[in-house]
Design a protein around this motif. Sequence first.
Motif, PDB file in Angstrom:
ATOM      1  N   LYS A 133       0.854  -1.199   0.000  1.00  0.00           N
ATOM      2  CA  LYS A 133       0.000   0.000   0.000  1.00  0.00           C
ATOM      3  C   LYS A 133       0.886   1.244   0.000  1.00  0.00           C
ATOM      4  CE  LYS A 133      -2.047  -0.680   3.867  1.00  0.00           C
ATOM      5  NZ  LYS A 133      -2.910  -0.638   5.049  1.00  0.00           N
ATOM      6  N   SER A 134       0.350   2.327  -0.548  1.00  0.00           N
ATOM      7  CA  SER A 134       1.147   3.556  -0.589  1.00  0.00           C
ATOM      8  C   SER A 134       0.977   4.405   0.669  1.00  0.00           C
ATOM      9  CB  SER A 134       0.784   4.380  -1.823  1.00  0.00           C
ATOM     10  OG  SER A 134      -0.575   4.754  -1.776  1.00  0.00           O
ATOM     11  N   LYS A 135      -0.039   4.122   1.492  1.00  0.00           N
ATOM     12  CA  LYS A 135      -0.299   4.880   2.707  1.00  0.00           C
ATOM     13  C   LYS A 135      -0.352   3.936   3.897  1.00  0.00           C
ATOM     14  CE  LYS A 135      -4.146   7.308   3.066  1.00  0.00           C
ATOM     15  NZ  LYS A 135      -5.256   8.241   2.902  1.00  0.00           N
ATOM     16  N   HIS A 136       0.322   4.327   4.993  1.00  0.00           N
ATOM     17  CA  HIS A 136       0.361   3.491   6.193  1.00  0.00           C
ATOM     18  C   HIS A 136       0.126   4.364   7.422  1.00  0.00           C
ATOM     19  CE1 HIS A 136       2.045   0.181   3.871  1.00  0.00           C
ATOM     20  NE2 HIS A 136       2.746   1.113   3.252  1.00  0.00           N
ATOM     21  N   LEU A 137      -0.689   3.850   8.338  1.00  0.00           N
ATOM     22  CA  LEU A 137      -0.964   4.565   9.587  1.00  0.00           C
ATOM     23  C   LEU A 137      -0.010   4.073  10.660  1.00  0.00           C
ATOM     24  CD1 LEU A 137      -2.675   6.518  11.281  1.00  0.00           C
ATOM     25  CD2 LEU A 137      -4.225   4.608  11.726  1.00  0.00           C
ATOM     26  N   ILE A 138       0.646   5.044  11.300  1.00  0.00           N
ATOM     27  CA  ILE A 138       1.565   4.759  12.400  1.00  0.00           C
ATOM     28  C   ILE A 138       1.080   5.559  13.604  1.00  0.00           C
ATOM     29  CG2 ILE A 138       3.929   5.031  13.231  1.00  0.00           C
ATOM     30  CD1 ILE A 138       4.792   4.885  10.304  1.00  0.00           C
ATOM     31  N   LYS A 139       1.101   4.937  14.768  1.00  0.00           N
ATOM     32  CA  LYS A 139       0.735   5.662  15.985  1.00  0.00           C
ATOM     33  C   LYS A 139       1.958   5.722  16.878  1.00  0.00           C
ATOM     34  CE  LYS A 139      -1.735   4.185  19.561  1.00  0.00           C
ATOM     35  NZ  LYS A 139      -2.819   3.633  20.360  1.00  0.00           N
ATOM     36  N   LEU A 140       2.406   6.941  17.155  1.00  0.00           N
ATOM     37  CA  LEU A 140       3.536   7.156  18.066  1.00  0.00           C
ATOM     38  C   LEU A 140       2.990   7.598  19.413  1.00  0.00           C
ATOM     39  CD1 LEU A 140       5.936   9.079  15.669  1.00  0.00           C
ATOM     40  CD2 LEU A 140       6.043   6.678  16.315  1.00  0.00           C
ATOM     41  N   GLU A 141       3.622   7.148  20.464  1.00  0.00           N
ATOM     42  CA  GLU A 141       3.216   7.527  21.807  1.00  0.00           C
ATOM     43  C   GLU A 141       4.477   7.798  22.620  1.00  0.00           C
ATOM     44  OE1 GLU A 141       0.683   5.387  25.287  1.00  0.00           O
ATOM     45  OE2 GLU A 141       0.020   5.020  23.237  1.00  0.00           O
ATOM     46  N   TRP A 142       4.473   8.883  23.410  1.00  0.00           N
ATOM     47  CA  TRP A 142       5.661   9.238  24.192  1.00  0.00           C
ATOM     48  C   TRP A 142       5.280  10.078  25.396  1.00  0.00           C
ATOM     49  CZ3 TRP A 142       4.259  11.700  19.699  1.00  0.00           C
ATOM     50  CH2 TRP A 142       4.116  13.087  19.743  1.00  0.00           C
ATOM     51  N   SER A 143       6.261  10.249  26.275  1.00  0.00           N
ATOM     52  CA  SER A 143       6.127  11.119  27.449  1.00  0.00           C
ATOM     53  C   SER A 143       7.093  12.282  27.294  1.00  0.00           C
ATOM     54  CB  SER A 143       6.473  10.362  28.732  1.00  0.00           C
ATOM     55  OG  SER A 143       5.591   9.294  28.917  1.00  0.00           O
ATOM     56  N   ASP A 144       6.669  13.439  27.785  1.00  0.00           N
ATOM     57  CA  ASP A 144       7.543  14.620  27.805  1.00  0.00           C
ATOM     58  C   ASP A 144       7.134  15.476  28.997  1.00  0.00           C
ATOM     59  OD1 ASP A 144       5.205  15.835  26.890  1.00  0.00           O
ATOM     60  OD2 ASP A 144       5.935  16.131  24.859  1.00  0.00           O
ATOM     61  N   GLY A 145       7.220  16.777  28.893  1.00  0.00           N
ATOM     62  CA  GLY A 145       6.902  17.664  30.009  1.00  0.00           C
ATOM     63  C   GLY A 145       5.418  17.783  30.316  1.00  0.00           C
ATOM     64  N   ARG A 146       4.557  17.194  29.494  1.00  0.00           N
ATOM     65  CA  ARG A 146       3.113  17.272  29.729  1.00  0.00           C
ATOM     66  C   ARG A 146       2.672  16.264  30.778  1.00  0.00           C
ATOM     67  NH1 ARG A 146       1.732  17.818  23.326  1.00  0.00           N
ATOM     68  NH2 ARG A 146       3.848  17.099  23.110  1.00  0.00           N
ATOM     69  N   VAL A 147       1.484  16.473  31.298  1.00  0.00           N
ATOM     70  CA  VAL A 147       0.970  15.624  32.370  1.00  0.00           C
ATOM     71  C   VAL A 147       0.693  14.208  31.868  1.00  0.00           C
ATOM     72  CG1 VAL A 147      -0.915  15.331  34.016  1.00  0.00           C
ATOM     73  CG2 VAL A 147      -0.023  17.617  33.544  1.00  0.00           C
ATOM     74  N   GLN A 148       0.036  14.096  30.707  1.00  0.00           N
ATOM     75  CA  GLN A 148      -0.319  12.790  30.166  1.00  0.00           C
ATOM     76  C   GLN A 148       0.604  12.398  29.026  1.00  0.00           C
ATOM     77  OE1 GLN A 148      -4.410  13.337  29.038  1.00  0.00           O
ATOM     78  NE2 GLN A 148      -5.137  12.634  31.018  1.00  0.00           N
ATOM     79  N   ARG A 149       0.622  11.095  28.721  1.00  0.00           N
ATOM     80  CA  ARG A 149       1.379  10.625  27.562  1.00  0.00           C
ATOM     81  C   ARG A 149       0.737  11.187  26.301  1.00  0.00           C
ATOM     82  NH1 ARG A 149       5.095   6.765  27.353  1.00  0.00           N
ATOM     83  NH2 ARG A 149       4.397   5.752  25.454  1.00  0.00           N
ATOM     84  N   VAL A 150       1.571  11.472  25.336  1.00  0.00           N
ATOM     85  CA  VAL A 150       1.108  12.046  24.073  1.00  0.00           C
ATOM     86  C   VAL A 150       0.945  10.912  23.067  1.00  0.00           C
ATOM     87  CG1 VAL A 150       1.607  13.710  22.256  1.00  0.00           C
ATOM     88  CG2 VAL A 150       2.361  14.154  24.586  1.00  0.00           C
ATOM     89  N   GLU A 151      -0.153  10.962  22.329  1.00  0.00           N
ATOM     90  CA  GLU A 151      -0.444   9.954  21.316  1.00  0.00           C
ATOM     91  C   GLU A 151      -0.671  10.688  20.001  1.00  0.00           C
ATOM     92  OE1 GLU A 151      -4.207   7.236  20.966  1.00  0.00           O
ATOM     93  OE2 GLU A 151      -3.036   6.674  22.750  1.00  0.00           O
ATOM     94  N   LYS A 152       0.060  10.281  18.960  1.00  0.00           N
ATOM     95  CA  LYS A 152      -0.047  10.986  17.682  1.00  0.00           C
ATOM     96  C   LYS A 152      -0.141   9.985  16.529  1.00  0.00           C
ATOM     97  CE  LYS A 152       2.301  14.470  14.879  1.00  0.00           C
ATOM     98  NZ  LYS A 152       3.471  15.338  14.786  1.00  0.00           N
ATOM     99  N   PRO A 153      -1.270   9.978  15.829  1.00  0.00           N
ATOM    100  CA  PRO A 153      -1.363   9.144  14.626  1.00  0.00           C
ATOM    101  C   PRO A 153      -0.750   9.903  13.432  1.00  0.00           C
ATOM    102  CG  PRO A 153      -3.496  10.119  15.126  1.00  0.00           C
ATOM    103  CD  PRO A 153      -2.548  10.559  16.195  1.00  0.00           C
ATOM    104  N   ILE A 154       0.023   9.182  12.622  1.00  0.00           N
ATOM    105  CA  ILE A 154       0.679   9.807  11.466  1.00  0.00           C
ATOM    106  C   ILE A 154       0.470   8.902  10.266  1.00  0.00           C
ATOM    107  CG2 ILE A 154       2.874  10.570  10.491  1.00  0.00           C
ATOM    108  CD1 ILE A 154       3.885  10.930  13.357  1.00  0.00           C
ATOM    109  N   TRP A 155       0.059   9.491   9.163  1.00  0.00           N
ATOM    110  CA  TRP A 155      -0.052   8.756   7.913  1.00  0.00           C
ATOM    111  C   TRP A 155       1.235   8.996   7.129  1.00  0.00           C
ATOM    112  CZ3 TRP A 155      -3.718   5.339   6.541  1.00  0.00           C
ATOM    113  CH2 TRP A 155      -4.908   5.345   7.289  1.00  0.00           C
ATOM    114  N   VAL A 156       1.959   7.931   6.832  1.00  0.00           N
ATOM    115  CA  VAL A 156       3.172   8.050   6.019  1.00  0.00           C
ATOM    116  C   VAL A 156       2.873   7.454   4.653  1.00  0.00           C
ATOM    117  CG1 VAL A 156       4.780   8.066   7.955  1.00  0.00           C
ATOM    118  CG2 VAL A 156       4.116   5.898   6.959  1.00  0.00           C
ATOM    119  N   THR A 157       3.494   8.027   3.626  1.00  0.00           N
ATOM    120  CA  THR A 157       3.274   7.562   2.265  1.00  0.00           C
ATOM    121  C   THR A 157       4.586   7.153   1.625  1.00  0.00           C
ATOM    122  OG1 THR A 157       3.449   9.800   1.415  1.00  0.00           O
ATOM    123  CG2 THR A 157       1.241   9.011   1.910  1.00  0.00           C
ATOM    124  N   VAL A 158       4.477   6.219   0.718  1.00  0.00           N
ATOM    125  CA  VAL A 158       5.649   5.724  -0.008  1.00  0.00           C
ATOM    126  C   VAL A 158       5.865   6.599  -1.219  1.00  0.00           C
ATOM    127  CG1 VAL A 158       6.651   3.775  -1.223  1.00  0.00           C
ATOM    128  CG2 VAL A 158       5.218   3.391   0.776  1.00  0.00           C
TER     129      VAL A 158
END
Length: 158
Positions: A133-158
Motif C-alpha cells: 500500500k502507498s499509505k500506512h498509519l503509524i501511531k507514536l506515543e511518548w512522554s515529555d513535560g506534559r501531564v499525560q502521555r502524548v499519542e499521535k497518529p501519522i499517515w506516512v506515504t511511499v
Amino acid sequence: MINFVIESGDVIAGLALFFSIYATFKTVQFNNRQQKLINTQEKLNQLLANREASGVELEKQAELGASILKLGNNKYRLKIWNKGKAPAQDVSIEFPEGNEIISEREVNEKFPLQFSDTHQAVELIAVIGMSTKSKHLIKLEWSDGRVQRVEKPIWVTV
C-alpha cells in the motif's frame, strides 16, 4: 420696566463660566480616552503573559514526526524524529492497520525507545514491494513535560 445693565465684570464671569464648563467637558473626554488606553494596555499585557506561558509550555514538549525515505534502488527507511524543543521519553510505535513494511524484529530491537533528544532520529528498515500500500498509519506515543502521555497518529506515504 426692568433695566438690565451688563457690566464688564458680568461678561468676564460669563466667559469664565463658559471656559470652566468647556474645560470640564474636555477633562471628562480625556479621562474616558485614558481609561480606554489603560484597558487596552491591560489586555495586551494579559495576551503577552499568556503567550509567554504557552511559550514556556512549548519548551517542555517533544514533537515526533515520521516519514518514509527512499535511499536508492528499492532501499527504504521509516524515519521517526523529534522536532520539538524537549526530549521524548519512552517512545513506542504501533501500526493500527497492520504492519507490512517493517519487520517485527526491527521494531522490537529499537522500540520502546527510552530517550529521543531534540532533532534526534531513528530509522527502521522498510521493505516496499509492488503490492505494498502507498499509505500506512503509524501511531507514536511518548512522554515529555506534559501531564499525560502524548499519542499521535501519522499517515506516512511511499
